[in-house]
Motif scaffolding. Structure first.
Motif, PDB file in Angstrom:
ATOM      1  N   ALA A 141       0.566  -1.200   0.053  1.00 26.28           N
ATOM      2  CA  ALA A 141       0.057  -0.066  -0.031  1.00 26.28           C
ATOM      3  C   ALA A 141       0.747   1.169   0.042  1.00 26.28           C
ATOM      4  N   SER A 142       1.994   1.326   0.495  1.00 32.47           N
ATOM      5  CA  SER A 142       3.094   2.434   0.406  1.00 32.47           C
ATOM      6  C   SER A 142       3.868   2.549  -0.912  1.00 32.47           C
ATOM      7  N   ASP A 143       3.802   1.421  -1.869  1.00 36.27           N
ATOM      8  CA  ASP A 143       4.385   1.592  -3.165  1.00 36.27           C
ATOM      9  C   ASP A 143       3.364   2.738  -4.084  1.00 36.27           C
ATOM     10  N   MET A 144       4.038   3.585  -4.257  1.00 34.55           N
ATOM     11  CA  MET A 144       3.367   4.973  -4.971  1.00 34.55           C
ATOM     12  C   MET A 144       3.949   5.369  -6.251  1.00 34.55           C
ATOM     13  N   ASN A 145       2.955   5.599  -7.183  1.00 35.33           N
ATOM     14  CA  ASN A 145       3.184   6.160  -8.547  1.00 35.33           C
ATOM     15  C   ASN A 145       2.692   7.602  -8.564  1.00 35.33           C
ATOM     16  N   LEU A 146       3.322   7.977  -9.532  1.00 40.23           N
ATOM     17  CA  LEU A 146       3.110   9.561 -10.029  1.00 40.23           C
ATOM     18  C   LEU A 146       2.760   9.196 -11.543  1.00 40.23           C
ATOM     19  N   VAL A 147       1.419   9.655 -11.792  1.00 40.37           N
ATOM     20  CA  VAL A 147       1.151   9.658 -13.317  1.00 40.37           C
ATOM     21  C   VAL A 147       1.021  10.911 -13.826  1.00 40.37           C
ATOM     22  N   LEU A 148       1.488  11.045 -14.911  1.00 44.97           N
ATOM     23  CA  LEU A 148       1.496  12.601 -15.406  1.00 44.97           C
ATOM     24  C   LEU A 148       0.967  12.699 -16.767  1.00 44.97           C
ATOM     25  N   TRP A 149       0.031  13.663 -17.077  1.00 47.93           N
ATOM     26  CA  TRP A 149      -0.719  14.035 -18.385  1.00 47.93           C
ATOM     27  C   TRP A 149       0.177  15.227 -18.862  1.00 47.93           C
ATOM     28  N   ALA A 150       0.769  16.033 -18.164  1.00 40.85           N
ATOM     29  CA  ALA A 150       1.650  17.199 -18.536  1.00 40.85           C
ATOM     30  C   ALA A 150       2.796  17.135 -17.709  1.00 40.85           C
ATOM     31  N   TRP A 151       3.948  17.527 -18.283  1.00 37.96           N
ATOM     32  CA  TRP A 151       5.364  17.603 -17.491  1.00 37.96           C
ATOM     33  C   TRP A 151       6.233  18.348 -18.096  1.00 37.96           C
ATOM     34  N   THR A 152       5.580  19.392 -19.176  1.00 41.13           N
ATOM     35  CA  THR A 152       6.361  20.530 -19.891  1.00 41.13           C
ATOM     36  C   THR A 152       5.514  21.635 -19.864  1.00 41.13           C
ATOM     37  N   ASP A 153       5.948  22.585 -20.446  1.00 41.21           N
ATOM     38  CA  ASP A 153       5.201  23.972 -20.506  1.00 41.21           C
ATOM     39  C   ASP A 153       4.397  24.385 -19.280  1.00 41.21           C
ATOM     40  N   GLY A 154       5.139  24.899 -18.162  1.00 38.57           N
ATOM     41  CA  GLY A 154       4.397  25.334 -16.989  1.00 38.57           C
ATOM     42  C   GLY A 154       4.039  24.316 -16.017  1.00 38.57           C
ATOM     43  N   ALA A 155       4.339  23.092 -15.946  1.00 36.22           N
ATOM     44  CA  ALA A 155       4.054  21.983 -15.203  1.00 36.22           C
ATOM     45  C   ALA A 155       4.887  22.048 -14.209  1.00 36.22           C
ATOM     46  N   GLY A 156       6.319  22.471 -14.169  1.00 31.14           N
ATOM     47  CA  GLY A 156       7.354  22.489 -13.587  1.00 31.14           C
ATOM     48  C   GLY A 156       8.437  21.965 -14.393  1.00 31.14           C
ATOM     49  N   SER A 157       9.308  20.954 -13.700  1.00 26.61           N
ATOM     50  CA  SER A 157      10.450  20.472 -14.351  1.00 26.61           C
ATOM     51  C   SER A 157      10.631  18.962 -14.112  1.00 26.61           C
ATOM     52  N   LEU A 158      10.931  18.236 -15.078  1.00 25.54           N
ATOM     53  CA  LEU A 158      11.154  16.736 -15.040  1.00 25.54           C
ATOM     54  C   LEU A 158      12.442  16.572 -15.905  1.00 25.54           C
ATOM     55  N   ILE A 159      13.510  16.136 -15.162  1.00 27.33           N
ATOM     56  CA  ILE A 159      14.821  16.011 -15.947  1.00 27.33           C
ATOM     57  C   ILE A 159      15.219  14.646 -15.759  1.00 27.33           C
ATOM     58  N   VAL A 160      15.761  14.212 -16.980  1.00 29.89           N
ATOM     59  CA  VAL A 160      16.317  12.762 -16.914  1.00 29.89           C
ATOM     60  C   VAL A 160      17.490  12.904 -16.183  1.00 29.89           C
ATOM     61  N   VAL A 161      17.831  12.038 -15.412  1.00 28.63           N
ATOM     62  CA  VAL A 161      19.390  11.930 -14.912  1.00 28.63           C
ATOM     63  C   VAL A 161      20.167  10.978 -15.707  1.00 28.63           C
ATOM     64  N   ASP A 162      21.092  11.496 -16.252  1.00 29.33           N
ATOM     65  CA  ASP A 162      21.825  10.914 -17.554  1.00 29.33           C
ATOM     66  C   ASP A 162      23.151  11.570 -17.798  1.00 29.33           C
ATOM     67  N   ASP A 163      24.023  11.709 -16.749  1.00 29.71           N
ATOM     68  CA  ASP A 163      25.021  12.771 -16.694  1.00 29.71           C
ATOM     69  C   ASP A 163      26.123  12.430 -17.836  1.00 29.71           C
ATOM     70  N   GLU A 164      26.032  11.001 -18.224  1.00 32.97           N
ATOM     71  CA  GLU A 164      26.926  10.641 -19.183  1.00 32.97           C
ATOM     72  C   GLU A 164      26.275  10.543 -20.572  1.00 32.97           C
ATOM     73  N   ASP A 165      25.159  11.019 -20.716  1.00 34.64           N
ATOM     74  CA  ASP A 165      24.529  10.708 -22.007  1.00 34.64           C
ATOM     75  C   ASP A 165      24.431   9.394 -22.555  1.00 34.64           C
ATOM     76  N   ARG A 166      24.242   8.429 -21.576  1.00 31.11           N
ATOM     77  CA  ARG A 166      24.067   7.115 -22.128  1.00 31.11           C
ATOM     78  C   ARG A 166      23.063   6.678 -22.848  1.00 31.11           C
ATOM     79  N   LEU A 167      21.927   7.361 -22.657  1.00 31.65           N
ATOM     80  CA  LEU A 167      20.599   6.992 -23.420  1.00 31.65           C
ATOM     81  C   LEU A 167      20.471   7.250 -24.707  1.00 31.65           C
TER      82      LEU A 167
END
Length: 170
Positions: A141-167
């Motif tokens: 019951a304590s395992d949580m998800n955050l489902v997003l329909w908007a994550w750009t343009d005024g929603a705030g910031s969502l930054i991929v952690v990929d310091d070495e540009d592996r993806l």
């Protein structure tokens, strides 16, 4: 939880199909297939507050398949908290409705999916996503998800952690 005043700030995780590894912010996979909180054709990011939950969510059907685990740093809002039973009541929703496993069969039969309807209403009311417990097999019951329909343009910031540009090299 890191949800305060309708904003989520902290780390998030997704277990991606390697096909989508180069575009971890696209929401394309969810748009293709639909999900509990998004109809087909609507992009969404299904993230988790911890890596184990992200892996459980990605492998709900069948055997463990190749997966890319991605982490993000997030500052997003407004986010609807499904743990607030009064807020759920205002939308005519119960915790049992959120957990209803029949959503997938309804969607495949082209029937109304109440959780997708909730997501549409929340989005129309200005929410960019919702915080909801995981219903994946083995989730607590304590395992949580955050489902997003908007994550750009005024929603705030969502930054991929990929310091070495592996993806980008996938």
């Amino acid at each position: 939880m890191r949800l305060r005043h309708g904003r989520y700030t902290g780390p998030l995780f997704r277990a991606l199909n390697p096909v989508y590894a180069r575009t971890p912010l696209s929401g394309h996979g969810a748009a293709l297939f639909g999900g509990r909180f998004n109809p087909k054709g609507t992009p969404a990011l299904y993230t988790a507050l911890d890596p184990a939950t992200a892996l459980r969510e990605a492998h709900q059907v069948g055997s463990l398949q190749p997966t890319i685990l991605v982490s993000y740093t997030a500052d997003l809002g407004p986010i609807f908290d499904t743990g607030d039973e009064l807020a759920l009541k205002r939308y005519g929703v119960t915790p049992a409705l959120l957990a209803d496993a029949a959503w997938r069969s309804r969607m495949l039969d082209h029937q109304t999916v109440p959780t997708q309807d909730l997501a549409r209403r929340l989005s129309a009311d200005g929410f960019n996503g919702l915080l909801v417990r995981s219903f994946a097999k083995g989730a607590a019951a304590s395992d949580m998800n955050l489902v997003l329909w908007a994550w750009t343009d005024g929603a705030g910031s969502l930054i991929v952690v990929d310091d070495e540009d592996r993806l980008s090299r996938m």
